[in-house]
Design a protein around this motif. Structure first.
Motif, short mmCIF file in Angstrom:
data_model
loop_
_atom_site.label_atom_id
_atom_site.label_comp_id
_atom_site.label_asym_id
_atom_site.label_seq_id
_atom_site.Cartn_x
_atom_site.Cartn_y
_atom_site.Cartn_z
N ASN A 364 -22.71 120.42 -48.76
CA ASN A 364 -22.21 121.16 -47.60
C ASN A 364 -22.65 120.51 -46.29
O ASN A 364 -21.91 120.51 -45.31
N ASN A 365 -23.86 119.94 -46.30
CA ASN A 365 -24.32 119.30 -45.07
C ASN A 365 -23.60 117.98 -44.79
O ASN A 365 -23.49 117.56 -43.63
N VAL A 366 -23.11 117.34 -45.84
CA VAL A 366 -22.29 116.14 -45.62
C VAL A 366 -20.99 116.54 -44.90
O VAL A 366 -20.56 115.88 -43.95
N ILE A 367 -20.40 117.64 -45.32
CA ILE A 367 -19.18 118.12 -44.67
C ILE A 367 -19.50 118.50 -43.21
O ILE A 367 -18.77 118.14 -42.28
N LYS A 368 -20.61 119.19 -43.06
CA LYS A 368 -21.00 119.65 -41.73
C LYS A 368 -21.24 118.48 -40.77
O LYS A 368 -20.78 118.49 -39.61
N GLU A 369 -21.91 117.47 -41.29
CA GLU A 369 -22.21 116.30 -40.46
C GLU A 369 -20.93 115.50 -40.17
O GLU A 369 -20.77 114.96 -39.07
N THR A 370 -20.03 115.45 -41.14
CA THR A 370 -18.76 114.77 -40.93
C THR A 370 -17.98 115.46 -39.81
O THR A 370 -17.41 114.80 -38.93
N HIS A 426 -28.92 114.81 -43.37
CA HIS A 426 -30.23 115.45 -43.46
C HIS A 426 -30.71 116.02 -42.13
O HIS A 426 -31.69 116.75 -42.10
N ARG A 427 -29.99 115.69 -41.04
CA ARG A 427 -30.39 116.30 -39.77
C ARG A 427 -30.24 117.82 -39.83
O ARG A 427 -30.82 118.54 -39.05
N TRP A 428 -29.43 118.30 -40.80
CA TRP A 428 -29.19 119.74 -40.91
C TRP A 428 -30.15 120.43 -41.87
O TRP A 428 -30.08 121.63 -42.08
N ASP A 429 -31.07 119.64 -42.49
CA ASP A 429 -31.97 120.21 -43.49
C ASP A 429 -32.78 121.38 -42.92
O ASP A 429 -32.93 122.40 -43.56
N SER A 430 -33.31 121.18 -41.73
CA SER A 430 -34.19 122.23 -41.19
C SER A 430 -33.51 123.05 -40.09
O SER A 430 -33.28 124.23 -40.22
N ASN A 431 -33.17 122.38 -38.98
CA ASN A 431 -32.65 123.17 -37.85
C ASN A 431 -31.18 123.52 -38.05
O ASN A 431 -30.38 122.70 -38.45
N ASN A 432 -30.88 124.75 -37.78
CA ASN A 432 -29.52 125.19 -38.03
C ASN A 432 -28.87 125.65 -36.73
O ASN A 432 -28.85 126.81 -36.39
#
Ligand code: HEM
Ligand SMILES: *[C@@H]1O[C@H](CO)[C@@H](O)[C@H](O)[C@H]1NC(C)=O
Ligand SMILES: *[C@@H]1O[C@H](CO)[C@@H](O)[C@H](O)[C@H]1NC(C)=O
Ligand SMILES: *[C@@H]1O[C@H](CO)[C@@H](O)[C@H](O)[C@H]1NC(C)=O
Ligand SMILES: *[C@@H]1O[C@H](CO)[C@@H](O)[C@H](O)[C@H]1NC(C)=O
Length: 526
Positions: A364-370, A426-432
């Protein structure tokens, strides 16, 4: 009288000139007028600064159209977050950054509207009576009707159908031909749009409509698509073949949907939990008792499918490219899928469910980062219907002008995202950051709760009354596509690096050629 006298003097002077001089004046007058006009405009304290342009009417179309984020950044350095520019005869007021998101997405219905900004483009493609060819309160209810087909229960049934389409496309000689080959090269600007239309129509429109994608129906969709370009934005109707084909395709596709609706109604074959057609057949009576006609339901189907087609196709193309450059992330994603399957005591991808997708953080974070790096819509517009004040300034935007918001600019700016140009899921791992607006509560414009605040720097699905209703569906579709790729193949870029953004289409696409080299993994069972 003085005016008339000067006009006569000017005229007499003009006719006394040589032909060459006269022609020069006629040719240059608009340019001189344009420059004088801009100078006088720049003296007004009540207007946002206007980006200087040499060519009248055309304005800043080239720098904006070719590289909007660079154009915005260059303008910001000169004028600040609020400025205006001329675009093909329209004056666009831009407000960059989170405050601008709030300004445009939460603007009042009596001050700005989307219909007048978009309908020239959308009405010929979608058809009449829906989306931007109706009052806003109708659109709000149409979005509510469509959401009945976008529930968790619906998604649970869509995931296996979507995956079946992907696997069959993987095997198909017209697709990746993995049934015959162990490796190959794929042009993802061909494969991803096809995968998107097949998976969306299978899940949202049902088996019948999916089967219609024989040559003739696919051709109609392609014709309709070619009527959905920036050129159609500028010229609604021209006597050109692609405009005729667009209109013909709209008619034939909506007639096909209509006949399916009639057939289902005649045979009583309606299950509101099956697909979008059944949901709309069941829920399409407005609060005031007016019922949508079958033609309008058919047109709404076109509009909704179109809303998800280019956006999702572009997003999956972009994640394939970024991951092509990052085999380490592919392996990490592969581990994520494998671990979930292992916990379920299986190694069969078909056992991966909608609930499992919710637990796949990296996917999901790959989609989010894309979507951060390549928000499909680089600019979003509203037409101003009643002069409005730009907050935190003394500028007013008069009726007839447009306002423009660009979350894509904010999302790719180093001021809001450290190392903004780096693809790093991985920038989305912690801060949302996406949840930033959650504190401000929600509001319902008629199609369910959306967050009230829209000042997040990250808004790939927009905000306010026009906010996307397809976010969850897009994540289901894209997550199923991504997991099917990582579980079956490894891939790399055919070119040297991830292609640059091409901003000249309806959505931000990779510049071509955009190709990947794939090779089956051991876990591929076909
Ligand atoms: C990655 C995928 C997608 C992205 C990035 C995206 C983005 C957006 C954005 C930014 C808007 C707001 C436009 C505006 O304010 O003018 C929007 C609206 C909308 N989208 Fe999406 N979308 C996506 C997928 C979908 C899908 C899959 C569907 C349908 C199933 C869909 C249907 C709609 C609809 C109906 C609207 C409302 C238009 C309005 O109220 O004016 N979108 N989308
Ligand atoms: C516009 O609508 C807002 C609420 O949505 C209201 O407060 C305001 O008075 C309206 N303005 C005009 C001029 O109607
Ligand atoms: C997946 O999510 C569900 C709740 O949504 C939770 O009960 C379960 O433990 C999660 N599994 C994993 C592996 O995280
Ligand atoms: C707006 O105008 C007033 C009065 O001229 C001035 O005091 C104020 O600083 C201006 N505000 C901005 C944001 O420029
Ligand atoms: C940004 O990238 C540089 C070099 O690639 C790295 O040293 C730095 O830690 C990164 N910063 C953040 C906040 O990710």
């Amino acid at each position: 009288m003085a005016l008339l006298d000067s006009a006569i003097v000017a005229y007499n002077y003009f006719v006394s000139l040589s032909l060459t001089q006269q022609v020069s004046i006629i040719v240059f007058a608009p340019f001189i007028y344009n420059i004088v006009w801009q100078f006088l405009y720049s003296l007004r304290r009540d207007r946002a600064p206007l980006v200087f342009h040499w060519i009248p009417w055309f304005g800043s179309a080239i720098p904006f159209g070719m590289a909007p984020y660079k154009f915005f950044e260059d303008s910001r350095q000169k004028y600040g977050d609020v400025f205006a520019f001329m675009l093909l005869g329209r004056t666009m007021t831009v407000y960059l950054g989170p405050k601008g998101h709030e300004f445009v997405f939460n603007s009042k219905l009596n001050e700005t509207n989307a219909e007048d900004a978009y309908k020239h483009l959308t009405t010929p493609v979608f058809g009449k009576g829906v989306i931007y060819d109706c009052p806003n309160h109708r659109l709000m209810e149409q979005k509510k009707f469509a959401k009945y087909a976008l529930t968790r229960d619906a998604f649970k049934t869509y995931v296996p159908k979507i995956r079946e389409e992907i696997i069959s496309y993987f095997k198909n000689p017209e697709g990746f031909n993995m049934g015959e080959k162990n490796s190959g090269v794929a042009n993802i600007m061909k494969t991803q749009p096809e995968l998107t239309i097949f998976t969306a129509s299978r899940s949202l429109l049902g088996d019948d409509m999916r089967k219609r994608f024989d040559a003739s129906f696919a051709q109609l969709f392609s014709d309709l698509d070619k009527g959905f370009t920036p050129l159609n934005f500028v010229f609604t109707n021209l006597p050109l073949p692609n405009y005729r084909k667009r209109d013909n395709a709209q008619q034939k596709i909506s007639a096909t949907y209509k006949s399916l609706i009639e057939k289902r109604r005649a045979t009583g074959d309606v299950d509101p939990n099956r697909d979008l057609i059944d949901s709309l057949m069941t829920y399409s009576t407005y609060k005031d008792g007016v019922k949508m006609t079958d033609q309008e339901i058919a047109n709404l189907l076109i509009g909704i499918l179109m809303g998800g087609q280019h956006t999702s196709a572009a997003t999956s193309a972009w994640f394939l490219l970024h991951l092509g450059a990052r085999p380490d992330l592919q392996d990490e994603l592969f581990e994520e899928v494998s671990n979930i399957l292992k916990e379920k005591g299986t190694s069969n991808l078909n056992d991966l469910s909608y609930e499992d997708l919710q637990n796949m953080t990296l996917t999901n974070n790959v989609i989010k980062e894309t979507l951060r790096l390549h928000m499909p819509l680089h600019s979003i517009f509203r037409k101003v219907s009643k002069s409005l004040l730009v907050p935190n300034t003394n500028y007013t935007v008069p009726a007839g002008h447009y306002v423009l918001v660009s979350p894509g600019y904010t999302q790719t700016s180093d001021r809001f995202f450290p190392n903004a140009s780096t693809f790093d899921p991985h920038r989305w791992d912690s801060n949302n950051l996406a949840d930033k607006n959650a504190d401000e509560g929600t509001v319902d414009y008629g199609f369910g709760a959306v967050s009230k605040g829209v000042s997040s720097p990250y808004l790939p699905f927009g905000g306010g009354r026009h906010r996307c209703i397809g976010e969850q569906f897009a994540y289901v579709q894209l997550g199923t596509i991504l997991s099917a790729f990582v579980y079956n193949v490894k891939w790399s870029l055919k070119g040297e690096k991830v292609p640059a953004n091409d901003f000249t289409s309806m959505v931000v696409l990779p510049e071509e050629p955009a190709e990947i080299i794939w090779e089956k993994r051991k876990t591929c069972t076909f």
